[in-house]
Design a protein around this motif. Structure first.
Motif, PDB file in Angstrom:
ATOM      1  N   SER A  48      -9.811  -8.697 -11.797  1.00  0.00           N
ATOM      2  CA  SER A  48      -9.429  -8.738 -10.385  1.00  0.00           C
ATOM      3  C   SER A  48      -9.600 -10.150  -9.835  1.00  0.00           C
ATOM      4  N   ARG A  89      -3.915  -9.348  -4.432  1.00  0.00           N
ATOM      5  CA  ARG A  89      -3.158  -8.906  -3.265  1.00  0.00           C
ATOM      6  C   ARG A  89      -2.212 -10.015  -2.856  1.00  0.00           C
ATOM      7  N   GLU A 114      -7.828   3.102 -14.523  1.00  0.00           N
ATOM      8  CA  GLU A 114      -7.509   4.434 -15.030  1.00  0.00           C
ATOM      9  C   GLU A 114      -6.358   4.390 -16.029  1.00  0.00           C
ATOM     10  N   ALA A 170      -8.970  -0.043  -9.203  1.00  0.00           N
ATOM     11  CA  ALA A 170      -9.419   1.280  -9.631  1.00  0.00           C
ATOM     12  C   ALA A 170      -8.271   2.050 -10.293  1.00  0.00           C
ATOM     13  N   LEU A 171      -7.076   1.962  -9.701  1.00  0.00           N
ATOM     14  CA  LEU A 171      -5.905   2.610 -10.308  1.00  0.00           C
ATOM     15  C   LEU A 171      -5.592   1.996 -11.668  1.00  0.00           C
ATOM     16  N   ALA A 194      -9.530  -3.845  -4.532  1.00  0.00           N
ATOM     17  CA  ALA A 194     -10.430  -2.855  -5.126  1.00  0.00           C
ATOM     18  C   ALA A 194      -9.704  -1.542  -5.414  1.00  0.00           C
ATOM     19  N   GLU A 195      -8.831  -1.134  -4.494  1.00  0.00           N
ATOM     20  CA  GLU A 195      -8.070   0.108  -4.683  1.00  0.00           C
ATOM     21  C   GLU A 195      -7.099  -0.015  -5.851  1.00  0.00           C
ATOM     22  N   LEU A 196      -6.403  -1.153  -5.922  1.00  0.00           N
ATOM     23  CA  LEU A 196      -5.461  -1.363  -7.018  1.00  0.00           C
ATOM     24  C   LEU A 196      -6.187  -1.484  -8.353  1.00  0.00           C
ATOM     25  N   ALA A 222       0.806  -1.222   0.000  1.00  0.00           N
ATOM     26  CA  ALA A 222       0.000   0.000   0.000  1.00  0.00           C
ATOM     27  C   ALA A 222       0.836   1.268   0.000  1.00  0.00           C
ATOM     28  N   MET A 269      -1.839  -3.612  -0.711  1.00  0.00           N
ATOM     29  CA  MET A 269      -2.893  -2.713  -1.164  1.00  0.00           C
ATOM     30  C   MET A 269      -4.161  -3.525  -1.438  1.00  0.00           C
ATOM     31  N   PRO A 270      -5.322  -3.076  -0.966  1.00  0.00           N
ATOM     32  CA  PRO A 270      -6.566  -3.800  -1.243  1.00  0.00           C
ATOM     33  C   PRO A 270      -6.808  -3.936  -2.741  1.00  0.00           C
TER      34      PRO A 270
END
Length: 453
Positions: free
Chosen positions: A407, A380, A398, A394-395, A390-392, A358, A387-388
């Motif tokens: 995922s 993960r 983008e 989303a990055l 969902a967060e990764l 993270a 890093m979770p």
């Protein structure tokens, strides 16, 4: 101390598991940057780190690969070596090697048990108990003294000046390329980080430095002047003259401190590994006293490099499809990995599995990967700092666009999904298809355990 495994063939796994648990109880990621505790412990042990000369390595990337090449070269010249590197991929024993092999379980347990009562005494006298890294460092130094070794190759854990390994005051110091990483501990600028790392340079040392940005070079040179150290720099006194891709690695012509070494095969991929090889050669030349008036034996140098290895650094663990493991975890390291992929691998389709910690610059890692990766599976790793997903994800969406990103919450599922994606819509042979698993050394360790079974 002799391994009981040599006599009975059945190591005491219960004892080793208990030691692992005791070490873990000190906090695998807990960091306390001061040398008082490790110095006190080593004094109680009789200063084992003074029983042999050392080569000390720091830098941002390439430390472990360079240490392993130095170790391989020294062994080719007939020296008994100890090597201390971190982190490990599968077992803590990998951190401590004797003559190129991880220390045996019984030796590790025996040395730890000798140290543990003294460590408890240090803990009682200190505001903070010894860390996991303090303890493995002490075990390494005691193991090397007990073996005994002719030379120790020691990699810092983090930084330099206040790292637990900086009690050795080595005669030869190595600095691999320095970039931004671990800024929460070492500082926000390359200059600050270089200043911390240059702390391993002690009075009268010989310093071997890879090419550095000006920001990093300045504090290194100032430290050398301060302690009257001699420095040899890549691009001035040594370096890579030529390199060509070969099956399973590359063939190099290296300018060493003592002359030119040609037809050197290194079974590792990428220009960054060629640079590491040049640094390793110069370090061994400095240690063995080679220089302007003496060159090392050419065939022995070739032998040493030919047997070098670096697990988890563009390591091929499967074929059809090719599965590569690479521990790149910061932009500097990922840049080197991507360059090597472009130069040395001709994938018609490449799928990446990525899991990061993270506190890392995940967005930059993904941006560097995007031009060479067709599809991405984010997951993960087993670190509590991972890093979770969902967060990764989303990055990644983008950077890659949502259509190129999948995922998976668990590593086995991520690898399975990546292999399926790599094999889909590929007619005929799978020889041009690949899966890259990267983003962290922990990610590589998790995948390696799964794929090496």
């Amino acid at each position: 101390m002799t391994d009981r495994t040599d006599r009975t063939g059945s190591p005491d796994r219960t004892g080793f598991a208990a030691v692992e648990a005791e070490l873990a109880g000190r906090g695998f990621t807990r960091m306390v940057f001061e040398l008082d505790r490790i110095e006190m412990l080593l004094d109680l042990l009789g200063s084992p780190q003074r029983a042999y000369p050392s080569i000390h390595l720091t830098g941002t990337n390439g430390k472990t690969s360079t240490a392993r090449m130095i170790d391989s070269l020294l062994r080719a010249f007939g020296l008994h070596t100890g090597r201390y590197t971190s982190p490990h991929l599968e077992t803590v024993r990998e951190r401590i090697s004797l003559d190129g092999e991880p220390v045996g379980e019984e030796r590790f347990v025996g040395t730890y048990r000798e140290i543990a009562p003294l460590a408890a005494l240090v803990d009682q006298r200190s505001a903070e108990p010894l860390t996991y890294f303090d303890m493995t460092t002490a075990v390494a130094f005691a193991t090397f003294a007990d073996a005994p070794v002719d030379v120790a190759v020691v990699e810092v854990g983090l930084g330099g000046a206040e790292d637990a390994t900086n009690v050795i005051q080595a005669g030869v110091c190595v600095l691999t390329p320095i970039g931004l990483d671990h800024t929460e501990w070492l500082g926000d600028t390359i200059e600050d980080i270089a200043l911390a790392k240059a702390g391993i340079i002690h009075k009268g040392a010989t310093v071997i430095s890879a090419a550095q940005d000006e920001e990093a070079a300045r504090p290194i040179l100032e430290r050398c002047a301060e302690v009257d150290a001699t420095i040899a720099r890549e691009g001035a006194e040594f370096g890579v003259l030529r390199r060509s891709v070969a099956v399973g690695g590359q063939v190099l012509t290296l300018q060493g401190l003592g002359g030119v070494y040609d037809e050197v095969f290194v079974p590792l991929h990428g220009a960054h590994q060629a640079q590491n090889a040049a640094v390793a050669l110069a370090a061994v030349e400095a240690f063995l006293g080679a220089g302007a008036k003496r060159q090392l034996d050419m065939e022995t140098v070739r032998e040493g490099f030919a047997t070098a290895s670096s697990p988890g650094r563009l390591e091929r663990v499967r074929t059809a499809p090719t599965v590569l493991l690479d521990g790149a975890h910061n932009p500097h390291g990922m840049t080197a990995t991507v360059t090597a992929l472009q130069e040395e691998f001709a994938f018609s389709k490449l799928v990446a599995v990525v899991a990061v910690l993270a506190d890392k610059d995940a967005a930059s890692l993904l941006e560097l990967l995007e031009p060479v990766v067709d599809q991405l599976v984010v997951t993960r790793n087993s670190s509590p700092r991972a890093m979770p997903v969902a967060e990764l994800a989303a990055l990644a969406a983008e950077v890659f666009g949502p259509d190129r990103v999948e995922s998976a919450e668990e590593m086995p599922d991520a690898i399975e999904a990546a292999v399926a994606l790599a094999e889909s819509d590929v007619p005929g042979e799978l020889s041009g298809v690949g899966v890259l698993i990267t983003g962290s050394v922990v990610t590589v360790a998790d995948a390696r355990r799964l794929l090496k079974r």
